[in-house]
Design an enzyme around this catalytic site. Structure first.
Site, PDB file in Angstrom:
ATOM      1  N   LYS A 193      41.495  35.243  43.417  1.00 49.45           N
ATOM      2  CA  LYS A 193      41.370  34.340  44.561  1.00 49.45           C
ATOM      3  C   LYS A 193      39.912  34.102  44.902  1.00 49.45           C
ATOM      4  O   LYS A 193      39.059  34.946  44.608  1.00 49.45           O
ATOM      5  CB  LYS A 193      42.169  34.841  45.760  1.00 49.45           C
ATOM      6  CG  LYS A 193      41.578  36.015  46.503  1.00 49.45           C
ATOM      7  CD  LYS A 193      42.425  36.305  47.735  1.00 49.45           C
ATOM      8  CE  LYS A 193      42.048  37.621  48.382  1.00 49.45           C
ATOM      9  NZ  LYS A 193      41.148  37.487  49.524  1.00 49.45           N
ATOM     10  N   HIS A 215      36.463  46.010  34.559  1.00 53.24           N
ATOM     11  CA  HIS A 215      35.551  45.003  34.001  1.00 53.24           C
ATOM     12  C   HIS A 215      34.257  45.641  33.507  1.00 53.24           C
ATOM     13  O   HIS A 215      33.745  45.289  32.454  1.00 53.24           O
ATOM     14  CB  HIS A 215      35.261  43.906  35.034  1.00 53.24           C
ATOM     15  CG  HIS A 215      36.323  42.856  35.057  1.00 53.24           C
ATOM     16  ND1 HIS A 215      37.516  43.026  35.702  1.00 53.24           N
ATOM     17  CD2 HIS A 215      36.386  41.631  34.483  1.00 53.24           C
ATOM     18  CE1 HIS A 215      38.262  41.954  35.529  1.00 53.24           C
ATOM     19  NE2 HIS A 215      37.602  41.089  34.793  1.00 53.24           N
TER      20      HIS A 215
END
Lengths: 289, 196
Positions: free
Chosen positions: B104, B37
């Site tokens: 999650k 990222h």
């Protein structure tokens, strides 16, 4: 079987074979949820995953955790022998993909690649009077470790004093704060008393109990049952999707405290509650959950 | 009811989803964690662009192995905690036309804004279901930055079939995480004040 191979098998079992008591309570949780809800679907996926992992001998979860060993050994046993066997087994288990490399140096940021490092795996040694060796292993995931917490009583924000009433309040707060982040539904280990370090340690050692195994002290046994019932009223549910099961069980342990301190440590174990025991007597190895 | 989706996914399909929807996802998706990222935001690499367009980013650090023919296989591959990508996610979604994020624990307000603006959703996978999800990975198409980032942090381009997911943040600003937090906080407060 050689000692090192016995350890390798212990690690394999811990990573790939969920204890039957944990599987049974997850099955019960599945049956309790209403049809066509995210909660019901999560439990169905969890249960299918557990069966597949056992069959394929692959890790239940890709986060195979930190390895924590507790070894009770008879007089004459050498800690060095156990440590060497554990280190060999850990490296081999990583090579065989039973374990993911999870040991990182906090200064250099380097992952050792084989799960060895300073205090990794962590081994608690204890000598006892029996003529057998008992090895207990916990694989503790990182996500659930991050939602553990420690309180110092009194805790004024919750009006929590130095008694079980106060403990109850901070435990409810801790589980509320964890939400689904520790891979709910979790098992809650609570350590009362001790110093900051031994308090956390006691909370984690509770994870060697089986689901439903109450404290021998009747007052603490009742307290565990009360917490189990109340924490499941939070309706956080599996993964934090909402639902009837937020925690699988609650285990409380106590130890003496200094008059000036009262610590409550709350350790959270994810639903993938991975523990195994091995007993060695007269050269025979027995595995248990 | 379960909704079947296949990448590439259109904006219309995504905007039809709402929180609580159960989805089975198929097609090509890409794993990316912290280092990936950071790279996508700071250097905007081109090599990953074709795989991300109208596709999905998966927050996952898998256990992998090579089979006897030298092909990569996923062994265990559940989701990791998404919150760590909060500073980057919205920028990645906009830059690469991503339609969904799998992870999650949910994400923060900046990502929720990005999902709304660009037409994307947050899918929650079942944490801990590593073996089951790895079994739904049919093929590893490619891997980028393996040497540099290591196995968990590399970009794994994978083809999945019937990957089970729940929409927990939709493209209209709704968040299941926010709802459950508010509801459970209220119950916790009542219990704590009960003073039993």
């Amino acid at each position: 079987m050689q000692l090192k191979e016995a350890f390798l098998e212990l690690i394999r079992r811990a990573a790939t074979d969920l204890p039957p008591d944990v599987e049974a309570v997850l099955q019960k949780a599945y049956e309790k949820e209403d049809d066509n809800t995210p909660a019901k679907n999560v439990f169905a996926t969890i249960l299918e995953n557990v069966k597949l992992a056992r069959k394929q001998s692959t890790p239940i979860c890709q986060d195979t955790g930190s390895l924590v060993f507790y070894i009770d050994y008879p007089e004459g046993g050498k800690e060095r022998d156990y440590r060497q066997a554990i280190e060999w087994a850990t490296v081999e288990a990583t090579n065989r993909q039973y374990l993911r490399p999870n040991s990182v140096d906090p200064v250099t940021g380097k992952n050792s690649g084989n799960n060895l490092g300073v205090n990794a795996p962590y081994i608690h040694f204890h000598q006892w009077d029996r003529d057998e060796v008992r090895v207990r292993l916990l694989l503790k995931g990182g996500g659930s470790e991050n939602v553990g917490s420690q309180y110092k009583l009194p805790h004024p924000p919750l009006n929590a004093g130095r008694d079980l009433k106060g403990v109850r309040k901070v435990v409810i707060d801790a589980v509320k704060n964890a939400q689904g982040l520790g891979c709910a539904p979790g098992t809650i280990g609570i350590g009362l008393g001790g110093g900051r370090d031994t308090s956390y340690s006691l909370s984690k050692e509770q994870f060697f109990r089986k689901i439903g195994q109450r404290n021998q002290d009747p007052e603490l046994a009742r307290f565990e049952e009360q917490l189990l019932e109340e924490l499941n009223q939070l309706e956080i549910g599996p993964m934090g999707f909402g639902g009837k099961t937020t925690v699988l069980d609650v285990f409380v342990g106590k130890q003496a405290r200094h008059p000036a301190t009262y610590y409550v440590s709350v350790s959270y174990n994810c639903w993938a509650f991975r523990r195994k025991t091995m007993t060695i007597k007269n050269g025979e190895v027995r595995y248990d959950d | 009811m379960t909704i079947k989706l296949k990448t590439p996914i259109s904006e219309e399909e995504i905007r039809n989803l709402k929180i609580g929807d159960t989805v089975l996802l198929s097609g090509v998706i890409v794993t990316a964690r912290d280092q990936a990222h950071k790279l996508m935001v700071e250097e905007k690499p081109e090599f990953i662009r074709p795989y991300l367009k109208e596709s999905v980013v998966y927050h996952c650090g898998p256990v992998v192995r090579k089979d006897e023919n030298g092909n990569w296989q996923f062994v265990s591959a559940g989701p990791t905690t998404s919150a760590r990508e909060e500073p980057y996610q919205s920028i990645v979604i906009g830059e690469y036309n991503v339609r969904g994020v799998i992870g999650k624990g949910g994400m923060g307000p900046k990502t929720a804004e990005g999902l709304k603006k660009y037409g994307a959703v947050y899918f929650h996978a079942v944490g801990g279901a590593g073996t089951l999800i790895a079994n739904r990975v049919k093929r590893v198409l490619d891997v980028f930055k393996l040497e540099e980032f290591g196995t968990p942090e590399a970009f794994w381009v994978i083809e999945v079939e019937d990957f089970p997911l729940v929409v927990t943040v939709d493209a209209h600003g709704n968040s299941m995480h926010k709802e459950i937090l508010e509801k459970s906080s209220k119950i916790a407060e009542e219990l704590i004040n009960k003073n039993v």
